[in-house]
Structures are given as structure tokens and as C-alpha cells.
Design a protein around this motif. Structure first.
Motif, PDB file in Angstrom:
ATOM      1  N   MET A 374       0.852  -1.200   0.000  1.00  0.00           N
ATOM      2  CA  MET A 374       0.000   0.000   0.000  1.00  0.00           C
ATOM      3  C   MET A 374       0.887   1.250   0.000  1.00  0.00           C
ATOM      4  O   MET A 374       1.064   1.894   1.033  1.00  0.00           O
ATOM      5  N   PRO A 375       1.442   1.603  -1.165  1.00  0.00           N
ATOM      6  CA  PRO A 375       2.330   2.769  -1.219  1.00  0.00           C
ATOM      7  C   PRO A 375       1.559   4.079  -1.405  1.00  0.00           C
ATOM      8  O   PRO A 375       1.954   4.929  -2.186  1.00  0.00           O
ATOM      9  N   SER A 376       0.462   4.249  -0.684  1.00  0.00           N
ATOM     10  CA  SER A 376      -0.500   5.327  -0.968  1.00  0.00           C
ATOM     11  C   SER A 376       0.095   6.717  -0.883  1.00  0.00           C
ATOM     12  O   SER A 376       0.917   7.010  -0.009  1.00  0.00           O
ATOM     13  N   GLY A 384      -7.037  -2.273   3.855  1.00  0.00           N
ATOM     14  CA  GLY A 384      -6.243  -3.364   3.290  1.00  0.00           C
ATOM     15  C   GLY A 384      -5.114  -3.806   4.206  1.00  0.00           C
ATOM     16  O   GLY A 384      -4.869  -5.010   4.385  1.00  0.00           O
ATOM     17  N   GLN A 385      -4.442  -2.836   4.817  1.00  0.00           N
ATOM     18  CA  GLN A 385      -3.316  -3.204   5.703  1.00  0.00           C
ATOM     19  C   GLN A 385      -3.819  -3.930   6.957  1.00  0.00           C
ATOM     20  O   GLN A 385      -3.178  -4.862   7.451  1.00  0.00           O
ATOM     21  N   MET A 386      -4.997  -3.528   7.450  1.00  0.00           N
ATOM     22  CA  MET A 386      -5.537  -4.182   8.654  1.00  0.00           C
ATOM     23  C   MET A 386      -5.990  -5.598   8.314  1.00  0.00           C
ATOM     24  O   MET A 386      -5.789  -6.539   9.082  1.00  0.00           O
ATOM     25  N   ILE A 387      -6.626  -5.730   7.136  1.00  0.00           N
ATOM     26  CA  ILE A 387      -7.094  -7.057   6.717  1.00  0.00           C
ATOM     27  C   ILE A 387      -5.885  -7.964   6.501  1.00  0.00           C
ATOM     28  O   ILE A 387      -5.850  -9.110   6.966  1.00  0.00           O
ATOM     29  N   SER A 388      -4.870  -7.455   5.813  1.00  0.00           N
ATOM     30  CA  SER A 388      -3.715  -8.313   5.531  1.00  0.00           C
ATOM     31  C   SER A 388      -3.043  -8.739   6.841  1.00  0.00           C
ATOM     32  O   SER A 388      -2.646  -9.903   6.985  1.00  0.00           O
ATOM     33  N   THR A 393      -0.268 -11.507   6.664  1.00  0.00           N
ATOM     34  CA  THR A 393       0.341 -11.026   5.420  1.00  0.00           C
ATOM     35  C   THR A 393       0.936  -9.660   5.727  1.00  0.00           C
ATOM     36  O   THR A 393       0.213  -8.736   6.112  1.00  0.00           O
ATOM     37  N   VAL A 394       2.245  -9.550   5.572  1.00  0.00           N
ATOM     38  CA  VAL A 394       2.972  -8.419   6.157  1.00  0.00           C
ATOM     39  C   VAL A 394       2.844  -7.170   5.274  1.00  0.00           C
ATOM     40  O   VAL A 394       3.231  -7.196   4.099  1.00  0.00           O
ATOM     41  N   PRO A 395       2.293  -6.073   5.796  1.00  0.00           N
ATOM     42  CA  PRO A 395       2.102  -4.894   4.957  1.00  0.00           C
ATOM     43  C   PRO A 395       3.389  -4.102   4.713  1.00  0.00           C
ATOM     44  O   PRO A 395       4.220  -3.961   5.612  1.00  0.00           O
ATOM     45  N   VAL A 396       3.495  -3.589   3.497  1.00  0.00           N
ATOM     46  CA  VAL A 396       4.585  -2.661   3.128  1.00  0.00           C
ATOM     47  C   VAL A 396       3.867  -1.384   2.708  1.00  0.00           C
ATOM     48  O   VAL A 396       3.177  -1.366   1.686  1.00  0.00           O
TER      49      VAL A 396
END
Ligand code: ADP
Length: 491
Positions: A374-376, A384-388, A393-396
């Protein structure tokens, strides 16, 4: 407390983005805390009336609209347990494919807002507070403080106006004033006028008793020129009334233990099923099945907000040189559809792209990816980051808005010891170099099994359940009600 939650989209009835997730989750939690909570939304063509058991609960009645009046009726569904959901029915305005983006959206959402208030006497029910959301409901607070300010049935209702994305403001020609039946003396810069036009979002921000947005960091950011989308002046003026409350996610919907869309189940205690999900995802997306290659997932609206230009800058070289796979599910701007299609054709073994809205595939990507991108450019909260995180699933992510409030960088000290308890990788400058470095840090950690196991464990432990946020909403509601009851009417 009696709460009415007004949103233009609500899970499970109709969804285009995170607003629907929030509208389908927060009211349920408020109801479980003992508050009488109800939802109201438009009745769109895409809503499955039979599946959700919609039934009429009022006769047809007329509401003012411009210089005329139009017919509406109210239907109800009990598909969300404990939270009756009302649907505003006017087939001419809402019985069409798609939720928004119609040329007469001003007509549609003027009518929606007016109908929300006009339906209350019809239902014989009145809330203590209305939680309005985004531009579609901006006129509800405006009406309560102007046309309905002396109506004894409505005047004590408090309003809170929640900003889910300040960039979508609903700006239309000034004729909306007449359509909405508002007096022209309110069409001034410090009320409803916005560069000669009418701005639904500004209307909500001006008249709501209290304001909120979906993360503490975004609440600060939107007071600045860089993130204020032209409304930073209003945001600064009302900063004392602005709450920044982080969204949560619904762990009944997003759980790798029970998710019916996953080919295998897993959890923090037994993550072994995740390898099966990864292999199945690689196969489904036409990528080589390989446990040793990190899979980066992305599920998103394809809009400039989401940092796709950064990906365009880093992916060609990374796909050529690095051992990684990228899986992208998204729909939106044609420019990004073309960009991603071109890249996927050039790198068929490393990049798989699916250009559609597909809830089940989204679940499989959250479940089967190793990392989530998520390079927003900006991100009010981001789900998305919370769901991952819930799926290990590690967020970047880029550290902005809610991403900064939910993902902490997990840098390993030089001695190779344990990292600092972070749950992902994050970067600050909005540059392709910073994104590439963050992805490289993720890949280095992935190649080192103990490092990845540890960061996955922190991801699984991250808790964004709604309960804490719902308590903060209750405080905001209480202050909105107190404000509505003390403020002189007719302002
Ligand atoms: P936004 O509201 O800005 O679109 P959020 O991260 O807050 O972004 O929420 C996006 C929600 O929409 C998430 O639940 C995500 O999984 C979902 N979503 C986005 N694009 C798609 C798609 N193409 N298919 C399925 N789900 C999607």
C-alpha cells in the motif's frame, strides 16, 4: 442512545470501497453495546431485494425537491443482525446500475439527504444522533440547522459528520441551492459557497455539530495545504470539533480460521494452511508455484491516491532482476488498467493482474500473499493493511494517514537480533526509491525464516477490532448531542 447511521454504501448490500466496510461493521458493534442503532442508505438496482428480505415499511410519501416534490417510500432489511437497515426508494433516481458517477448525482443525493429527515416522522422513530458519512450525506446537518431548525420533532438531533476521504467532495453548479430548497443568503464563502459552486462536503463540515475522520494522523494531515484538498481552511477552523478515530475491521468477515473463500484455513497458532493458500493463489493467477519466492499482493481501487505511479517506477526493474511475484486485483482509472496490463504482458511469470472487483479473490489474495503493498499517496485510514495483518500477510506501506497509525516498521538491529516488535515495513518520502528500499527490506527479512516468522507473529497479534473505536464514537456522539441541544436554533 438512539443512533442513525447514514451511508451511501453498506456491506453486505452495496460496496465500492472502505466506507461500505465501516458502515457494515461499526453499527453492529454499537448495537452490541446496547445502543438502538439503525442504518439508512439508497435502494440501488444492484441490491438483491429477495436475498436481503427487503419489505416496505411506509406508504409512498412526497418530499420537496427543487420547485416540485417527488415520491419516496422506505423499505427495511434485517440482514444485519440487531441493526434494522432502511432503504430510500425512488426508482427514477436510484434504480440504475452503479452507485455513483451519474450526471445527476446532485439530484440523487439531495433527495437522499432530504428523505432521511422526512422519513423519521413517517417511521414514528427519531434518533438522538445521526452519523453522516462523506459528501452524499453532507446536506443532512445543513438541513437540521436551517430548514428544520424549528421542527420540534427533529431539532434536538445531534449530528456528526465523518470524513472517509476528503478528496471526494461532491462539487456541483450552484443551482443545487435551489434543488435543495436552501435560501440564497447561505451561499457565502463561510457557509455553502465554494469557488462559485456548491460543495456537499463543505456543507456537512460547516453545519455538523461534531466532525470526525478515520484516523488520528489523517485528522492532522487534512488541516494542511498538502492534504486539505482545498478545505484545509474549514478543517482548521473546526479543529476543536474534529475527532480522529481509527477504523477497525470486522473479524467475523476477515478471519483466516473460518474464511469460506480460502482453500485452507490457518491461524497464528497454526499458520501451516497459509502455504496451501499461497500455492493455490499462484496457481489460480497463472504464476509458477514456488514457496521460496515472496508474493506481494495488492487489492485496491486503481486511482492516483493509491501510489500506482510509484509502482510503475519500481516494478519494471524489480520484476526483471528480483525473485519476487506480484498479484494485483483492482479496478478504476483506464490509465492504470493499461499500465498494469502492459507490465503483466512483459512479465507473465512474475506479475499477475486481475482488473475487476471480486470479493472472493480479494480474500484469497489477503490469505495467500506473503506481503501486501500500500504505497498510498494519502490514505485516510486504509483497511487493506488491517485485513492483511489479520491474515499474517505483512504490509509494506507509506507512512501516511491510517497507515502510519497501524503499521510500524520492523527494522532489524545490525547485530541480527530480534527486531523491534513492528508488524510491517513502512517508508515516508513519496518516492520510488523509498518504496523500493522498503520492498527490499521485506524481501531480505522473507529470505531469513526466523525473521519472517517473527514479523508474521506480530502481524497476527495486531488488533484492530471495532470495540475501542466504537467507544470513542460514543464520546463524539455525546458531545454532538450536547452541542445540538445548547446551540441557538436557526443559525
Ligand atoms: P478505499 O476505501 O480508499 O477504497 P480501503 O483500504 O479503506 O480503501 O478499503 C478498500 C476495501 O475495498 C477493502 O475491503 C478492499 O479489500 C476492497 N477492495 C478494493 N478493491 C477491490 C477489488 N478490486 N475487488 C475486491 N475488493 C476490493
Amino acid at each position: 442512545m438512539k443512533i442513525l447511521y447514514a451511508s451511501a454504501e453498506v456491506v453486505p448490500f452495496a460496496k465500492t470501497g472502505g466506507l461500505a466496510d465501516v458502515a457494515g461493521a461499526l453499527p453492529k458493534v454499537l448495537a452490541s453495546m446496547g445502543h438502538e442503532t439503525r442504518i439508512v442508505m439508497p435502494l440501488y438496482a444492484c441490491i438483491d431485494r429477495a436475498k436481503f428480505g427487503l419489505r416496505p415499511v411506509t406508504d409512498t410519501f412526497r418530499i420537496p425537491h427543487g420547485h416540485e416534490s417527488i415520491e419516496v417510500s422506505i423499505e427495511q432489511s434485517d440482514a444485519i443482525p440487531g441493526v434494522p437497515t432502511y432503504f430510500i426508494r425512488n426508482d427514477y433516481l436510484f434504480d440504475r446500475p452503479g452507485l455513483y458517477g451519474q450526471p445527476d448525482d446532485d439530484h440523487r443525493f439531495v433527495a437522499y439527504s432530504r428523505a432521511i429527515l422526512e422519513m423519521l416522522p413517517q417511521l414514528g422513530w427519531s434518533p438522538d444522533v445521526i452519523n453522516c458519512n462523506d459528501w452524499h450525506t453532507g446536506l443532512v446537518p445543513t438541513y437540521l440547522k436551517t430548514l428544520y431548525a424549528d421542527d420540534p420533532r427533529l431539532r434536538d438531533i445531534g449530528t456528526i459528520y465523518t470524513i472517509h476521504n476528503l478528496a471526494y467532495q461532491g462539487v456541483f453548479p450552484k443551482d443545487v441551492m435551489e434543488l435543495a430548497g436552501l435560501p440564497w443568503e447561505l451561499f457565502t464563502w463561510d457557509r455553502l459557497e465554494y469557488w462559485g459552486r456548491f460543495n456537499f462536503m463543505k456543507a456537512g463540515l460547516q453545519y455538523a455539530d461534531k466532525l470526525s475522520t478515520v484516523s488520528p494522523t489523517y485528522a492532522k494531515e487534512i488541516q494542511s495545504e498538502a492534504y486539505g484538498e482545498g478545505l484545509q481552511g474549514v478543517m482548521t477552523y473546526r479543529k476543536a470539533d474534529l475527532y480522529g478515530i481509527l477504523n477497525g475491521i470486522d473479524y467475523e468477515v476477515w478471519s483466516p480460521r473460518t474464511d469460506p473463500d480460502l482453500p485452507a484455513h490457518f491461524s497464528a497458532d497454526d499458520p501451516s494452511g497459509k502455504a496451501k493458500c499461497k500455492a493455490a493463489l499462484q496457481q489460480e493467477m497463472g504464476l509458477p508455484v514456488d514457496a521460496h519466492v515472496p508474493v506481494f499482493g495488492l487489492v485496491t481501487r486503481l486511482s492516483a491516491q493509491k501510489g500506482l505511479d510509484l509502482l510503475d517506477a519500481v516494478l519494471p526493474a524489480m520484476l526483471q532482476k528480483e525473485a519476487l511475484q506480484v498479484v494485483i486485483l483492482g479496478t478504476g482509472d483506464q490509465y492504470f488498467h493499461d499500465m498494469l496490463t502492459k507490465l503483466a504482458v512483459a512479465h507473465p511469470d512474475k506479475l499477475a493482474v486481475s482488473l475487476k472487483f471480486d470479493n472472493a479473490l480479494a480474500h484469497r489474495i489477503y490469505g495467500g500473499s506473503d506481503a501486501f503493498l500500500m504505497p498510498s499517496h494519502y490514505e485516510p485510514c486504509g483497511l487493506g493493511q488491517m485485513i492483511s495483518l489479520a491474515y499474517g500477510t505483512v504490509p509494506v506501506v507509506r507512512a501516511t494517514g491510517g497507515l502510519a497509525d497501524s503499521v510500524k516498521e520492523s527494522r532489524r538491529p545490525n547485530n541480527g537480533g530480534v527486531h523491534n516488535g513492528g508488524n510491517g515495513f513502512s517508508f515516508e518520502p513519496y518516492t520510488s526509491r523509498a518504496l523500493k528500499m522498503a520492498m527490499n527490506r521485506a524481501m531480505t527479512c522473507f529470505a531469513d525464516a526466523p525473521c519472517w516468522r517473527e514479523i508474521m507473529a506480530h502481524a497476527f497479534q495486531s488488533d484492530f477490532s471495532w470495540e475501542a473505536s466504537a467507544r470513542q464514537y460514543m464520546k463524539a456522539y455525546e458531545s454532538a448531542i450536547a452541542h445540538a441541544r445548547t446551540r441557538p436554533v436557526g443559525v
